[in-house]
Design a protein around this motif. Structure first.
Motif, short mmCIF file in Angstrom:
data_model
loop_
_atom_site.label_atom_id
_atom_site.label_comp_id
_atom_site.label_asym_id
_atom_site.label_seq_id
_atom_site.Cartn_x
_atom_site.Cartn_y
_atom_site.Cartn_z
N LEU A 173 0.86 -1.19 0.00
CA LEU A 173 0.00 0.00 0.00
C LEU A 173 0.89 1.24 0.00
N GLY A 174 1.98 1.16 -0.75
CA GLY A 174 3.00 2.21 -0.70
C GLY A 174 2.46 3.61 -0.91
N LEU A 175 1.55 3.75 -1.87
CA LEU A 175 1.04 5.09 -2.18
C LEU A 175 0.29 5.68 -0.99
N ILE A 176 -0.60 4.85 -0.42
CA ILE A 176 -1.35 5.30 0.76
C ILE A 176 -0.39 5.68 1.87
N TYR A 177 0.64 4.85 2.06
CA TYR A 177 1.60 5.08 3.14
C TYR A 177 2.27 6.45 2.96
N ILE A 178 2.79 6.70 1.76
CA ILE A 178 3.53 7.94 1.53
C ILE A 178 2.65 9.16 1.75
N VAL A 179 1.45 9.09 1.22
CA VAL A 179 0.54 10.22 1.37
C VAL A 179 0.14 10.39 2.83
N ALA A 180 -0.03 9.27 3.53
CA ALA A 180 -0.50 9.35 4.92
C ALA A 180 0.58 9.87 5.85
N VAL A 181 1.82 9.39 5.71
CA VAL A 181 2.84 9.85 6.67
C VAL A 181 3.24 11.29 6.41
N GLY A 182 3.01 11.78 5.20
CA GLY A 182 3.37 13.16 4.92
C GLY A 182 2.43 14.16 5.57
N THR A 183 1.20 13.72 5.83
CA THR A 183 0.18 14.64 6.32
C THR A 183 0.48 15.25 7.69
N PRO A 184 0.98 14.47 8.68
CA PRO A 184 1.18 15.08 10.00
C PRO A 184 2.16 16.25 10.02
N GLY A 185 2.88 16.45 8.93
CA GLY A 185 3.80 17.58 8.89
C GLY A 185 3.14 18.89 9.23
N PHE A 222 11.49 16.59 -2.51
CA PHE A 222 12.04 15.41 -3.15
C PHE A 222 11.01 14.28 -3.20
N VAL A 223 10.33 14.07 -2.08
CA VAL A 223 9.36 12.97 -2.01
C VAL A 223 8.24 13.19 -3.03
N LEU A 224 7.71 14.41 -3.08
CA LEU A 224 6.60 14.65 -4.00
C LEU A 224 7.06 14.59 -5.45
N SER A 225 8.28 15.05 -5.72
CA SER A 225 8.80 14.93 -7.09
C SER A 225 9.01 13.48 -7.44
N ALA A 226 9.54 12.72 -6.48
CA ALA A 226 9.77 11.30 -6.73
C ALA A 226 8.45 10.60 -6.96
N LEU A 227 7.43 11.01 -6.23
CA LEU A 227 6.11 10.41 -6.39
C LEU A 227 5.57 10.72 -7.79
N ALA A 228 5.75 11.97 -8.21
CA ALA A 228 5.31 12.34 -9.55
C ALA A 228 6.05 11.52 -10.59
N ALA A 229 7.36 11.36 -10.39
CA ALA A 229 8.16 10.59 -11.35
C ALA A 229 7.69 9.15 -11.38
N THR A 230 7.37 8.60 -10.20
CA THR A 230 6.95 7.21 -10.12
C THR A 230 5.58 6.99 -10.76
N LEU A 231 4.67 7.89 -10.46
CA LEU A 231 3.29 7.66 -10.88
C LEU A 231 3.02 8.11 -12.31
N PHE A 232 3.65 9.20 -12.70
CA PHE A 232 3.29 9.77 -14.00
C PHE A 232 4.36 9.61 -15.07
#
Lengths: 375, 345
Positions: B137-149, B268-278
């Motif tokens: 559930l990597g996508l959910i995980y990344i989005v979820a742990v980023g939120t408490p920031g 970096f994380v969000l760019s990496a996510l964009a690179a991974t997903l799109f």
């Protein structure tokens, strides 16, 4: 449905906060303090507090001779120093009845318009900075540097020129000056397009600047607002045209106005004014007469008793000197009318009800120089 | 990169070794596991610090050249050591707590912000077999742990005892919550096409990068990502010209460094996510996967930097309008269109 705010006033108790913006703050353009009353992010009232860089420039005039005081006037508004020198010299010349040679008048116009360009360039960069765009500043400063180099060539100084004297200017143009200035004007012609790309065509810039800080002509008049701020409200008041001094009638230029009266209008007026100033500079260089640059003035100049008030159009509005002479070598009293003081006085009205972010934009659009206010 | 991260095959061997070491030293086997976890964390932290350093240097150089300057030049060749000099400066600075601050909240805030970004690094697939932890559930995980920031930013703004910080913190909370919505919905299009939340599977399912099928989704994701990381033109929480520095006005030294680090890690994380997903993640010809991954991430990071140095800033309410009136409806529309096309084809 019930409304939380009206039905349960005690549940949603809000308080106004007082925010001291400045005197140390990145966008109060120097040591200005704004006492803001905020309701959330909305400004309830604003009160400018100034005087942090008061240097007693008016009092200083009483202990210096007329010639010695010229270089002090550079420090009033450090971005348009030439205009300060000019109005002081005009006042003293009016008292003493000194004639200025025609070539000197041309040189005065030339330097003043170059100075206006550099002042507006600084303002343009700072305006971008106030809105969070850092890059325009570096571009405008690059161009301003070229103007400063011209001044460096002309009088050995970059900001505090000390170029005017009673009865003319201190020296003629150096040989390479004309060529360099023409090259600069040619280069400068296409610059407003670059700025348009960076700022005025940018949708974010437009929504930030449009319809904020609306200044009506009536408010502007009642607060004695002058200069580009007044012209941004659609009033074509420019001393160079409506109360011409020096040789301005010789030149062809437009008095730039904009009808809207918002921050964007003031922005457009200033950008267009830079082009007009460049036009004037080009005309001066073309029609530069031959002759003396300074009339004969005694070294120790005793000015007959009397008083004079002279005003010129500085980059920010009407800049005036009121001088009283008692017949000695020093002014008996000196009073300076600065445009920024009046322009700042309208700020509390303009910012009422806007967001904190707009306060910065409106203050930036008024183009205020703090040392000039404090004197 | 293979040395910074323990690849999937290597780590179990290492863990066994550590467990053996723990037994040999007379400690419970758990100690070996803890040591292994600490090692991974250390490796990740080193990776994170290195990435941020490269990124900061790149940003300063790119910004310099965009602004008719040349950027740092003095420390090292073309200023490459400038970031290290700055880091040393930040570390040796006195850490100081303002008198009006809520001391403990003030102290914790930077670490909360940083941890939120840092944790997301664990699940990023750098290469086919180069993911620190492979989650289905990597996508959910990344989005979820980023939120408490955002909680950390609120903490910082609230506890500093400074009105600018308070306004910055509040703005930040409003902004990050608003932009989370279009961000997540824009990702759903990709999830619908690929049919999985596993980042590995999403990458493998991309014969052609999903940006071809999801151009609108990519655009919304990009805009929301810039807003999520509080960068210009959405940097109103730290709006320098209005709020001096917003929520981190009162921070200095190492605590400031953590905020700084967090901003870049998030980027970096969000760019990496964009690179991974799109953009197809590690997939690409000739070069090893991680090179492609970093190149694609770098391209998006360049966009971030480009935006920052050319745009003016939005006003807080305009920013909200953009999120709720434009991006969110568009994201839903994108979702609807994707669903319809998937059903009909």
């Amino acid at each position: 449905m019930r409304n939380l705010e009206t039905d349960y006033p005690e549940a949603l108790k809000t308080e106004e906060i007082t925010l001291n913006m400045g005197p140390q703050h990145p966008s109060t353009h120097g040591a200005l303090r704004l006492i803001l009353r905020l309701d959330g992010e909305r400004v309830v009232s604003a009160r400018p507090d100034f005087g942090y860089v008061h240097r007693g420039l008016e009092k200083m005039a009483e202990s210096l001779s007329y010639v010695q005081y010229i270089h002090i006037t550079d420090r009033i508004d450090y971005l348009s120093s030439i205009m300060n020198e000019w109005s002081f010299c005009l006042a003293a010349e009016a008292l003493a009845g000194i004639e200025v040679p025609r070539k000197a008048e041309y040189l005065r116009v030339l330097t003043a318009e170059l100075c206006r360009i550099s002042s507006h360039l600084v303002w343009l960069g700072a305006m971008g900075m106030d809105l969070g765009a850092f890059t325009p500043l570096t571009y405008t400063f690059r161009e301003r540097e070229m103007v400063l180099e011209l001044f460096d060539l002309l009088c050995g100084q970059r900001m505090t020129f000390n170029y005017f004297r009673l009865g003319g200017v201190v020296r003629d143009l150096p040989p390479e000056f004309t060529k360099q200035t023409q090259a600069f004007i040619k280069y400068f012609e296409r610059l407003p397009d670059i700025y348009d790309q960076l700022l005025s065509d940018n949708p974010i810039f437009l929504i930030r600047m449009r319809d904020i800080g609306h200044l009506s002509p009536a408010t502007a008049h009642s607060h004695a607002v002058t200069g580009p701020n007044l012209r941004g409200s659609g009033v074509a008041q420019d001393l160079r045209r409506c109360e011409p001094y020096s040789v301005y009638p010789d030149f062809d230029f437009q008095v730039v106005t904009c009808q809207e009266g918002d921050a964007l209008a003031r922005y457009r007026v200033r950008v267009e004014e830079m082009r007009q100033s460049a036009r004037i500079v080009a005309q001066v260089l073309e029609g530069l007469p031959e002759g003396e640059v300074r009339s004969k003035v005694p070294r120790v100049l005793k000015i007959p008793p009397g008083e004079a008030y002279v005003r010129v159009e500085s980059s920010r509005g009407i800049q005036g000197f009121y001088l009283v002479s008692d017949g000695s070598v020093k002014p008996a009293r000196c009073r300076i009318r600065v445009p920024s003081f009046a322009n700042l006085s309208v700020l509390p009205q303009l910012v009422k009800g806007v967001k904190v972010a707009d306060v910065v934009a409106i203050l930036g659009s008024l183009d205020i120089i703090i040392p000039e206010i404090d004197r | 990169m293979r040395y910074l991260f323990a690849p999937a095959e290597l780590f179990p061997i290492l863990l066994e070794g550590l467990r053996g070491l723990a037994v040999w030293a007379g400690l419970p086997v758990m100690a070996g596991d803890w040591a292994g976890a600490a090692l991974v964390m250390f490796g990740l932290f080193a990776f994170c610090a290195l990435t941020v350093m490269v990124l900061v240097y790149a940003e300063r150089k790119i910004a310099g050249h965009m602004q008719a300057r040349i950027g740092p030049m003095r420390v090292g060749w073309h200023g490459v050591l400038q970031v290290i000099a700055d880091t040393i400066k930040l570390i040796v600075k006195e850490t100081w707590v303002p008198g009006s601050a809520d001391r403990w909240v003030y102290r914790c805030a930077p670490y909360v912000v940083f941890t939120a970004g840092f944790l997301a690094l664990i699940a990023l697939p750098l290469d086919r077999d180069l993911t620190p932890v492979h989650l289905n559930l990597g996508l959910i995980y990344i989005v979820a742990v980023g939120t408490p920031g955002v909680i950390g930013i609120l903490m910082a703004g609230w506890s500093s005892g400074n009105k600018y910080s308070l306004i910055g913190g509040m703005r930040s909370a409003a902004q990050m919550i608003s932009y989370e919505v279009p961000l997540l919905i824009s990702l759903m299009g990709v999830v619908m096409i690929s049919g999985t939340l596993d980042l590995h599977m999403i990458v493998e399912s991309q014969r052609v990068p999903y940006i071809i099928f999801q151009p609108l989704g990519f655009l919304i994701f990009l805009i929301s990502a810039v807003a999520e990381t509080n960068r210009n033109p959405f940097d109103i929480p730290e709006a320098e010209s209005e709020l001096t520095a917003g929520f981190h006005t009162e921070y200095g030294g190492i605590r400031f460094a953590y905020f700084f680090l967090a901003e870049y890690v998030n980027m970096f994380v969000l760019s990496a996510l964009a690179a991974t997903l799109f953009l197809g993640g590690w997939q690409g010809p000739w070069f090893p996967g991680w090179v492609w991954f970093l190149a694609k991430t770098g391209a998006i990071l360049f966009l971030f930097i480009w935006f920052r140095w050319t745009f003016p800033r939005f006003r807080a309410d305009q920013l909200m309008d953009l999120s709720w009136k434009i991006l969110t409806p568009l994201a839903f529309l994108n979702l609807l269109a994707t669903g319809l096309i998937l059903v009909l084809l």
